[in-house]
Design a protein around this motif. Structure first.
Motif, PDB file in Angstrom:
ATOM      1  N   PRO A  10      36.073 -19.363 -13.398  1.00  0.00           N
ATOM      2  CA  PRO A  10      36.718 -18.043 -13.357  1.00  0.00           C
ATOM      3  C   PRO A  10      36.291 -17.140 -14.502  1.00  0.00           C
ATOM      4  O   PRO A  10      36.205 -15.925 -14.353  1.00  0.00           O
ATOM      5  N   ARG A  11      36.017 -17.737 -15.673  1.00  0.00           N
ATOM      6  CA  ARG A  11      35.594 -16.906 -16.801  1.00  0.00           C
ATOM      7  C   ARG A  11      34.225 -16.286 -16.556  1.00  0.00           C
ATOM      8  O   ARG A  11      33.995 -15.128 -16.911  1.00  0.00           O
ATOM      9  N   ARG A  12      33.319 -17.063 -15.945  1.00  0.00           N
ATOM     10  CA  ARG A  12      32.023 -16.479 -15.613  1.00  0.00           C
ATOM     11  C   ARG A  12      32.167 -15.365 -14.587  1.00  0.00           C
ATOM     12  O   ARG A  12      31.504 -14.331 -14.672  1.00  0.00           O
ATOM     13  N   LYS A  13      33.034 -15.589 -13.597  1.00  0.00           N
ATOM     14  CA  LYS A  13      33.260 -14.558 -12.587  1.00  0.00           C
ATOM     15  C   LYS A  13      33.804 -13.292 -13.230  1.00  0.00           C
ATOM     16  O   LYS A  13      33.390 -12.174 -12.870  1.00  0.00           O
ATOM     17  N   HIS A  14      34.716 -13.434 -14.186  1.00  0.00           N
ATOM     18  CA  HIS A  14      35.254 -12.266 -14.886  1.00  0.00           C
ATOM     19  C   HIS A  14      34.152 -11.558 -15.669  1.00  0.00           C
ATOM     20  O   HIS A  14      34.078 -10.321 -15.682  1.00  0.00           O
ATOM     21  N   TRP A  15      33.303 -12.328 -16.332  1.00  0.00           N
ATOM     22  CA  TRP A  15      32.176 -11.749 -17.068  1.00  0.00           C
ATOM     23  C   TRP A  15      31.256 -10.980 -16.126  1.00  0.00           C
ATOM     24  O   TRP A  15      30.825  -9.862 -16.445  1.00  0.00           O
ATOM     25  N   GLU A  16      30.944 -11.555 -14.987  1.00  0.00           N
ATOM     26  CA  GLU A  16      30.062 -10.889 -14.024  1.00  0.00           C
ATOM     27  C   GLU A  16      30.687  -9.603 -13.499  1.00  0.00           C
ATOM     28  O   GLU A  16      29.990  -8.594 -13.303  1.00  0.00           O
ATOM     29  N   ASP A  17      31.991  -9.615 -13.256  1.00  0.00           N
ATOM     30  CA  ASP A  17      32.660  -8.399 -12.786  1.00  0.00           C
ATOM     31  C   ASP A  17      32.568  -7.282 -13.815  1.00  0.00           C
ATOM     32  O   ASP A  17      32.428  -6.101 -13.464  1.00  0.00           O
ATOM     33  N   LEU A  18      32.638  -7.652 -15.095  1.00  0.00           N
ATOM     34  CA  LEU A  18      32.587  -6.649 -16.157  1.00  0.00           C
ATOM     35  C   LEU A  18      31.177  -6.125 -16.416  1.00  0.00           C
ATOM     36  O   LEU A  18      31.008  -4.965 -16.838  1.00  0.00           O
ATOM     37  N   THR A  19      30.178  -6.951 -16.197  1.00  0.00           N
ATOM     38  CA  THR A  19      28.819  -6.591 -16.620  1.00  0.00           C
ATOM     39  C   THR A  19      27.896  -6.166 -15.477  1.00  0.00           C
ATOM     40  O   THR A  19      26.782  -5.708 -15.751  1.00  0.00           O
ATOM     41  N   THR A  20      28.308  -6.299 -14.229  1.00  0.00           N
ATOM     42  CA  THR A  20      27.397  -6.001 -13.119  1.00  0.00           C
ATOM     43  C   THR A  20      26.898  -4.570 -13.168  1.00  0.00           C
ATOM     44  O   THR A  20      25.692  -4.312 -13.118  1.00  0.00           O
ATOM     45  N   VAL A  21      27.817  -3.606 -13.262  1.00  0.00           N
ATOM     46  CA  VAL A  21      27.410  -2.198 -13.254  1.00  0.00           C
ATOM     47  C   VAL A  21      26.610  -1.835 -14.509  1.00  0.00           C
ATOM     48  O   VAL A  21      25.539  -1.215 -14.406  1.00  0.00           O
ATOM     49  N   PRO A  22      27.062  -2.190 -15.736  1.00  0.00           N
ATOM     50  CA  PRO A  22      26.239  -1.875 -16.913  1.00  0.00           C
ATOM     51  C   PRO A  22      24.839  -2.488 -16.852  1.00  0.00           C
ATOM     52  O   PRO A  22      23.854  -1.837 -17.229  1.00  0.00           O
ATOM     53  N   LEU A  23      24.740  -3.717 -16.364  1.00  0.00           N
ATOM     54  CA  LEU A  23      23.421  -4.334 -16.277  1.00  0.00           C
ATOM     55  C   LEU A  23      22.558  -3.653 -15.225  1.00  0.00           C
ATOM     56  O   LEU A  23      21.337  -3.545 -15.386  1.00  0.00           O
ATOM     57  N   ALA A  24      23.167  -3.191 -14.146  1.00  0.00           N
ATOM     58  CA  ALA A  24      22.403  -2.462 -13.139  1.00  0.00           C
ATOM     59  C   ALA A  24      21.866  -1.154 -13.717  1.00  0.00           C
ATOM     60  O   ALA A  24      20.718  -0.766 -13.462  1.00  0.00           O
ATOM     61  N   ILE A  25      22.689  -0.472 -14.516  1.00  0.00           N
ATOM     62  CA  ILE A  25      22.237   0.768 -15.165  1.00  0.00           C
ATOM     63  C   ILE A  25      21.096   0.463 -16.128  1.00  0.00           C
ATOM     64  O   ILE A  25      20.095   1.191 -16.195  1.00  0.00           O
ATOM     65  N   LEU A  26      21.237  -0.640 -16.883  1.00  0.00           N
ATOM     66  CA  LEU A  26      20.148  -1.036 -17.776  1.00  0.00           C
ATOM     67  C   LEU A  26      18.890  -1.388 -16.989  1.00  0.00           C
ATOM     68  O   LEU A  26      17.769  -1.147 -17.454  1.00  0.00           O
ATOM     69  N   GLY A  27      19.079  -1.976 -15.799  1.00  0.00           N
ATOM     70  CA  GLY A  27      17.926  -2.275 -14.961  1.00  0.00           C
ATOM     71  C   GLY A  27      17.178  -1.020 -14.549  1.00  0.00           C
ATOM     72  O   GLY A  27      15.942  -0.974 -14.561  1.00  0.00           O
ATOM     73  N   VAL A  28      17.927   0.023 -14.187  1.00  0.00           N
ATOM     74  CA  VAL A  28      17.295   1.304 -13.841  1.00  0.00           C
ATOM     75  C   VAL A  28      16.573   1.875 -15.062  1.00  0.00           C
ATOM     76  O   VAL A  28      15.451   2.390 -14.956  1.00  0.00           O
ATOM     77  N   ALA A  29      17.231   1.804 -16.227  1.00  0.00           N
ATOM     78  CA  ALA A  29      16.592   2.288 -17.459  1.00  0.00           C
ATOM     79  C   ALA A  29      15.319   1.508 -17.761  1.00  0.00           C
ATOM     80  O   ALA A  29      14.308   2.077 -18.209  1.00  0.00           O
ATOM     81  N   PHE A  30      15.359   0.200 -17.529  1.00  0.00           N
ATOM     82  CA  PHE A  30      14.176  -0.620 -17.756  1.00  0.00           C
ATOM     83  C   PHE A  30      13.037  -0.202 -16.840  1.00  0.00           C
ATOM     84  O   PHE A  30      11.882  -0.108 -17.257  1.00  0.00           O
ATOM     85  N   ILE A  31      13.359   0.039 -15.556  1.00  0.00           N
ATOM     86  CA  ILE A  31      12.328   0.477 -14.601  1.00  0.00           C
ATOM     87  C   ILE A  31      11.702   1.783 -15.064  1.00  0.00           C
ATOM     88  O   ILE A  31      10.475   1.952 -15.068  1.00  0.00           O
ATOM     89  N   GLY A  32      12.564   2.762 -15.443  1.00  0.00           N
ATOM     90  CA  GLY A  32      12.040   4.057 -15.892  1.00  0.00           C
ATOM     91  C   GLY A  32      11.197   3.933 -17.144  1.00  0.00           C
ATOM     92  O   GLY A  32      10.112   4.524 -17.244  1.00  0.00           O
TER      93      GLY A  32
END
Length: 274
Positions: A10-32
């Protein structure tokens, strides 16, 4: 991973819920940032320093994310998590794979969460298209970065790289452009493997649609033979005129003569003769 293994973390699931959107934004920044790094080599040195810092910072964030998620997974399920999340794990080694994390946000669209056959196929199709797009662009950029200054290189512009990546992904391979360096050939291996996987998903989706349509047709025929045909003619009698005639019955369900079934002449009334 199975449902029991997921519930055990459950703790990993909570971590993933918190970080999914920020990491996706960082992924877009990385691509650019990576795109600017490859496509604009003539930019001043300070610009390249800033881009290099962005790439390194994002890479470190991705690495920390993977380490934390593994650490928050129960010991007996850690290798299972790695096996079932190859893209996330590879992002800690090759950050180009982290760009594919952005595609995972598509799964959060409400329609794709439905369990119907159409929703599942649509999810697979959209994910395949997006993965293919991100995969092709990134492999093209990476190949261009190692090829354009090599002796005898045929991939010297982004257009060359995209053309080569597309024909390779489609398993066509004209041979007019090809990598000449060892890193470029390794990128080609990744691209060919990805092409096989993407084409396999597309083929499976088409076959699934055809099988479902054939099953619907067969189910309709079975219902018609069982006396539960659909009201195709819309007259409210629960049957279609065509199917009724084919069964040898008139609109009232009474048998009709051969000539009437064939549409040649109406059947003569009872007791009437020539």
């Amino acid at each position: 991973m199975n449902a029991r293994a997921e519930a055990a973390a459950p703790r990993r699931k909570h971590w993933e819920d918190l970080t999914t959107v920020p990491l996706a934004i960082l992924g877009v920044a990385f691509i650019g940032a990576y795109g600017v790094w490859v496509l604009r080599p003539e930019d001043p040195a300070p610009v390249h320093v800033v881009i290099a810092v962005i790439l390194v910072v994002v890479w470190l964030v991705f690495l920390v994310d993977v380490v934390v998620r593994i650490a928050l997974t129960p010991k007996g399920h850690r290798w299972a998590w790695v096996r079932h999340h190859p893209i996330d794990f590879m992002s800690a080694v090759l950050p180009v794979f982290r760009a594919l994390r952005v595609v995972g946000l598509v799964v959060e669209v409400p329609y794709f969460r439905r369990r119907s056959g159409n929703a599942v196929r649509a999810r697979f199709l959209v994910l395949a298209v997006l993965y293919a797009l991100v995969f092709v662009v990134f492999i093209a950029l990476a190949t261009l970065s190692v090829e354009r200054d090599a002796p005898g290189a045929t991939i010297v512009t982004f257009g060359d790289a995209m053309w080569w990546a597309i024909v390779t992904l489609a398993t066509v391979g004209y041979g007019d452009t090809y990598p000449v360096t060892t890193p470029g050939r390794w990128y080609a291996v990744f691209l060919m493997a990805g092409g096989i996987a993407i084409l396999g998903v597309a083929s499976a989706t088409v076959i699934s649609v055809l099988n479902e349509r054939l099953a619907e047709i067969e189910r309709g025929r079975h219902e018609a033979r069982a006396g539960r045909p659909s009201d195709a003619d819309g007259d409210g009698d629960g049957d279609s005129d065509v199917d009724t005639a084919a069964d040898g019955l008139d609109d009232e369900g009474e048998p009709i003569g051969f000539q009437a079934r064939e549409g040649l002449v109406p059947e003569a009334p009872d007791g009437a003769s020539d």
